[in-house]
Design a protein around this motif. Structure first.
Motif, PDB file in Angstrom:
ATOM      1  N   MET A 137     -16.137  38.316 -29.928  1.00  0.00           N
ATOM      2  CA  MET A 137     -16.327  38.478 -28.474  1.00  0.00           C
ATOM      3  C   MET A 137     -14.993  38.338 -27.742  1.00  0.00           C
ATOM      4  O   MET A 137     -14.701  39.062 -26.794  1.00  0.00           O
ATOM      5  CB  MET A 137     -17.327  37.449 -27.938  1.00  0.00           C
ATOM      6  N   VAL A 159     -18.981  42.798 -32.699  1.00  0.00           N
ATOM      7  CA  VAL A 159     -19.708  41.677 -32.083  1.00  0.00           C
ATOM      8  C   VAL A 159     -21.150  41.677 -32.579  1.00  0.00           C
ATOM      9  O   VAL A 159     -21.676  40.653 -33.036  1.00  0.00           O
ATOM     10  CB  VAL A 159     -19.679  41.757 -30.535  1.00  0.00           C
ATOM     11  N   TYR A 160     -21.778  42.845 -32.496  1.00  0.00           N
ATOM     12  CA  TYR A 160     -23.185  42.957 -32.930  1.00  0.00           C
ATOM     13  C   TYR A 160     -23.348  42.453 -34.372  1.00  0.00           C
ATOM     14  O   TYR A 160     -24.222  41.626 -34.661  1.00  0.00           O
ATOM     15  CB  TYR A 160     -23.644  44.412 -32.801  1.00  0.00           C
ATOM     16  N   ALA A 218     -20.378  31.007 -36.551  1.00  0.00           N
ATOM     17  CA  ALA A 218     -20.551  31.172 -35.097  1.00  0.00           C
ATOM     18  C   ALA A 218     -19.184  31.348 -34.430  1.00  0.00           C
ATOM     19  O   ALA A 218     -19.030  32.154 -33.502  1.00  0.00           O
ATOM     20  CB  ALA A 218     -21.286  29.964 -34.506  1.00  0.00           C
ATOM     21  N   VAL A 239     -22.849  38.608 -34.662  1.00  0.00           N
ATOM     22  CA  VAL A 239     -23.965  37.835 -34.093  1.00  0.00           C
ATOM     23  C   VAL A 239     -25.187  37.971 -34.997  1.00  0.00           C
ATOM     24  O   VAL A 239     -25.898  37.000 -35.261  1.00  0.00           O
ATOM     25  CB  VAL A 239     -24.281  38.268 -32.642  1.00  0.00           C
ATOM     26  N   LYS A 240     -25.383  39.173 -35.508  1.00  0.00           N
ATOM     27  CA  LYS A 240     -26.490  39.392 -36.455  1.00  0.00           C
ATOM     28  C   LYS A 240     -26.369  38.439 -37.647  1.00  0.00           C
ATOM     29  O   LYS A 240     -27.360  37.910 -38.149  1.00  0.00           O
ATOM     30  CB  LYS A 240     -26.472  40.853 -36.933  1.00  0.00           C
ATOM     31  N   THR A 242     -27.906  35.174 -36.827  1.00  0.00           N
ATOM     32  CA  THR A 242     -29.235  35.206 -36.217  1.00  0.00           C
ATOM     33  C   THR A 242     -30.317  35.345 -37.277  1.00  0.00           C
ATOM     34  O   THR A 242     -30.306  36.280 -38.079  1.00  0.00           O
ATOM     35  CB  THR A 242     -29.332  36.378 -35.206  1.00  0.00           C
ATOM     36  N   ALA A 281     -18.186  34.825 -34.756  1.00  0.00           N
ATOM     37  CA  ALA A 281     -18.865  35.702 -33.782  1.00  0.00           C
ATOM     38  C   ALA A 281     -18.188  35.583 -32.411  1.00  0.00           C
ATOM     39  O   ALA A 281     -17.970  36.582 -31.719  1.00  0.00           O
ATOM     40  CB  ALA A 281     -20.346  35.337 -33.687  1.00  0.00           C
TER      41      ALA A 281
END
Ligand code: DGD
Ligand code: CLA
Ligand code: PID
Ligand code: PID
Ligand code: PID
Ligand code: PID
Ligand code: PID
Ligand code: PID
Length: 312
Positions: free
Chosen positions: A47, A107-108, A40, A111-112, A115, A43
Motif C-alpha cells: 500500500m 496490494v490485492y 501484514a 491483502v488476499k 485474508t 501488505a
C-alpha cells in the motif's frame, strides 16, 4: 470526467449496501484471519508503494473527500450521505487510475494473502446478500472505467532534501531513541486492541484530524516519507526493527512533513488523540520497555520538535 460519471452509477448500485453495513462494528479492527504481523507488514508495504506512486494532488483530494464524508455521517451505522459516498468512490478511483495496474494488483494479492477465505462470506452475511451482489456488480463496471483511464508508468520519485536543519536534527533524535526502538515489541498484536472505553465515532473524530493534516502536507515531502518507510521495511531484522540509517531517514522525512503544515494542524491531531488515549495505555507501553531508553527517546523528541517548529 469519466470516473466521476462512473462513480454516480456505482453509487446507484452500492448505496443500499453502504447503508446496511454497520461501520461502527469493532470487528473491522481485527486481522482478517490469523494474526501474521510480518505478512501484514508486507501488505502495508504494498500500500505504501502504491501511495508513493500515486499522484499527490489526487491523494490530497481523496483525503479531502473523506474529511467531507465524515462530516455528513448520520444514523446508527455511521453511513455518510449519498453524495459524499459517490465523491469518495470517485476520488479513490482517480487515485487508482494514477498508478500502474500492477501496483494495485500487488496490494490485492498481498491483502488476499492475509485474508481468511471465509471473511467475504461472513461480511456478506451481515447485510442483505442481494444488495452486496448489486454493489459488487457496480464495482466491476466501475473498475473497467478506471482501467480505461489508468496510467502505465508511475509518477516520478520524490526529491529528498539534504543538508537541511531537520535532517541534522534527525541524526541526534535517532541516536537518542534507537535503543528504545529496539526495546519495543513490533510483532505484538496489542496494537490491534480497541482503545479502552472509546467508541468508533469518538475514534473517528481523531482520525479525521489526521486526514486533515495529511491533506495539507507538501505532496512531494509526503511521497518522500512513504518512500523512506518502504526502504525501512526492506531492512527489518527478525524482530521487525529497521536499520539505524533507515530509522534516521524516516525521522527526517516525518519531521519535514510536520514542518510543512501549520502548527495548529499538528496540535489538533495531538489534542484529539490525547482525548481518546487513556493514560493507562501509555503507562502500559512504558512498562514493556527499558525506562531509561524511553526517557532518552522522549528527551530527543522534545529537542527535535524545537528544530521542526523553527522551520514550520
Ligand atoms: C472482498 C474483499 C473485502 C475483504 C476485506 C478484507 C480486507 C482487510 C484489510 C486489512 C488490511 C490491513 C490494514 C489495517 C492496518 C491496521 C494497522 C494497525 O470481500 C476476493 C478474494 C480475496 C479477498 C481478500 C482480498 C481483498 C482485497 C481488497 C483490497 C485491499 C484493500 C486494502 C484494504 C486496506 C485498508 C485501506 C486503507 O476477491 O472481496 C470479495 C471477493 O473476494 C469475492 O470474490 C470474487 C472473485 O475474486 C471474483 O473472481 C468473482 O468470482 C466474484 O463474481 C464473484 O467473487 C460473480 C460473477 O462473476 C460476477 O459477475 C457477479 O455476478 C458476482 O458473482 C455477483 O455476486
Ligand atoms: Mg479507506 C479501502 C474504510 C479512510 C483510501 N477503506 C477501504 C475498505 C474499507 C475502508 C471500507 C477496506 C476494506 C475492504 O476492502 O472492504 N477508509 C475506511 C474508513 C475510513 C477510511 C472507515 C475512515 C475515515 N481510506 C481512508 C482514507 C484514505 C483511504 C483517509 C486515503 C485517501 N481506502 C482507501 C483506498 C482503499 C480503501 C485506496 C481501498 O482500495 C479499500 C477498498 O475499498 O477496496 C475495495 C470492502 C470495501 C467496501 C465495503 C467499500 C465499498 C467498495 C465498493 C464500492 C462496493 C462494494 C463491493 C463488494 C460488496 C465488496 C468489495 C469487494 C472487493 C474485492 C472490491
Ligand atoms: C480477479 C479475478 C478476475 C476478475 C477480476 C479480479 C479482481 C481483481 C481485484 C479486485 C483487484 C482489486 C484491487 C483492489 C486494490 C486496493 C488497493 C488499496 C490501496 C490502499 C492504499 C492505502 C494507503 C495509503 C494512502 C496513501 C499513503 C500511503 C498509505 C502517501 C504518499 C481476482 C475482477 C478482475 C481492491 C494505497 C492512500 C493514505 C499506505 O482479478 O477473473 O477485486 O480488487 O498510507 O501514501 O501518503
Ligand atoms: C482491478 C482490476 C485490474 C484493473 C484495476 C482494478 C481496479 C481497482 C480499484 C478500483 C480499486 C478501487 C477501490 C475503491 C474503493 C472505494 C472505497 C470506498 C469507501 C468509502 C467509504 C465511505 C465512508 C464513510 C466515512 C467513514 C465512516 C463510514 C462511512 C465510520 C467508522 C479491480 C483498474 C487496477 C473505489 C469508507 C469515510 C465517512 C461509510 O484492480 O485489472 O477501480 O477502485 O460513512 O466510518 O463511521
Ligand atoms: C462474496 C461472494 C461473491 C459476491 C460478493 C461477496 C461479498 C463480499 C463482501 C461483503 C465483502 C464485504 C466487506 C465489507 C467491508 C467493510 C469494511 C469496513 C471498514 C471499517 C472500518 C471502521 C473503523 C474504525 C475506526 C478506527 C477505529 C477502529 C474502527 C481504533 C483504534 C461473499 C458480493 C462480492 C462490508 C475500518 C475508523 C473508527 C473499526 O464476496 O460471490 O458483502 O461485504 O472502529 O480504530 O479503535
Ligand atoms: C504539551 C505541553 C507543553 C509542552 C509541549 C506539549 C506537547 C505537544 C505535542 C506532543 C504535540 C505533539 C504532536 C504529535 C502529532 C502527530 C501527528 C500525526 C499525524 C498523522 C497523520 C497520519 C496520516 C495519514 C498519511 C497521509 C494521508 C492521510 C493519513 C494523504 C493525502 C502537551 C511539549 C509543547 C505527536 C497525518 C500520513 C498517510 C491519515 O504541548 O507544555 O508531544 O506531540 O492516512 O494523507 O494521503
Ligand atoms: C510539537 C509542539 C508544537 C510544535 C510542533 C510539534 C512537533 C511535532 C512532531 C515532530 C511530531 C513528530 C513526529 C515524528 C515521528 C517519528 C516517528 C518515527 C517512526 C519510525 C518507525 C520506523 C520503523 C519501522 C518500520 C516498520 C516496522 C517497525 C520499525 C513492524 C511491524 C511537539 C513542531 C508542531 C518525528 C516506526 C517502518 C520498518 C521500527 O508538535 O508546539 O516534530 O515530529 O522497524 O514495523 O516491524
Ligand atoms: C510516560 C511517562 C513520561 C515519560 C515518557 C512516557 C512513556 C510513553 C511511552 C512509551 C509511549 C510508548 C508508545 C509505544 C508505541 C508503539 C506503537 C507501535 C505500533 C506498532 C504497530 C504494528 C503493527 C502491525 C502491522 C499491521 C498489522 C497489525 C500489526 C493487521 C491487520 C509513560 C517516557 C514520555 C511504544 C501498529 C503494521 C504489521 C499490529 O510517557 O513521564 O514508553 O512507549 O501487526 O495489521 O494484522
Amino acid at each position: 470526467d469519466q470516473i466521476g460519471d462512473a462513480a454516480k452509477k456505482l453509487g446507484d448500485a452500492s448505496y443500499d449496501f453502504a447503508k446496511e453495513v454497520d461501520w461502527n462494528n469493532g470487528v473491522f479492527l481485527q486481522a482478517p484471519g490469523s494474526f501474521q504481523p510480518l505478512k501484514a507488514l508486507n501488505a502495508i508495504d504494498k500500500m505504501i508503494e502504491m501511495g508513493a506512486a500515486a499522484d499527490p494532488e489526487l491523494l490530497k483530494k481523496a483525503a479531502d473527500a473523506h474529511h467531507k464524508a465524515i462530516g455528513s455521517i448520520s444514523g446508527p451505522n455511521g453511513v455518510t450521505s449519498r453524495a459524499d459516498w459517490d465523491a469518495v468512490n470517485a476520488a479513490l478511483g482517480r487515485v487508482v487510475a494514477s498508478v500502474p495496474k500492477q501496483k494495485v494488483m500487488d496490494v490485492y494479492d498481498a491483502v488476499k494473502d492475509i485474508t481468511d477465505p471465509k471473511v467475504p462470506a461472513y461480511m456478506k452475511s451481515l447485510v442483505n446478500g442481494a444488495d452486496a451482489e448489486k454493489a459488487y456488480q457496480g464495482f466491476l463496471e466501475f473498475k473497467d472505467v478506471v482501467a480505461a483511464n489508468q496510467v502505465t508508468t508511475a509518477s516520478a520519485a520524490a526529491t529528498v532534501p539534504t543538508g537541511d536543519k531537520i535532517g541534522t536534527a534527525a541524526k541526534a533524535l535517532s541516536d537518542a531513541s534507537y535503543p528504545f526502538i529496539k526495546d519495543i515489541d513490533w510483532l505484538s498484536d496489542i496494537y490491534l486492541k480497541p482503545l479502552p472505553g472509546k467508541t468508533a465515532p469518538e475514534t473517528l473524530q481523531a482520525i479525521d484530524k489526521m486526514i486533515v493534516m495529511g491533506s495539507k502536507m507538501d505532496g512531494n515531502l509526503l511521497k518522500a516519507a512513504a518512500e523512506a518507510h518502504h526502504k525501512a521495511i526492506g531492512s527489518i531484522d527478525a524482530k521487525g526493527v529497521t536499520s539505524p540509517e533507515d530509522y534516521e531517514a524516516v525521522n527526517a522525512a516525518l519531521g519535514r512533513i510536520v514542518a510543512s503544515v501549520p502548527k495548529q494542524t499538528v496540535m489538533d491531531v495531538y489534542n484529539s488523540m490525547a482525548k481518546i488515549v487513556d493514560p493507562s495505555v501509555t503507562n502500559n507501553m512504558f512498562s514493556t520497555v527499558n525506562p531509561l531508553d524511553a526517557l532518552s527517546a522522549a528527551k530527543g523528541f522534545y529537542t527535535f520538535k524545537d528544530v521542526v517548529e523553527a522551520v514550520q
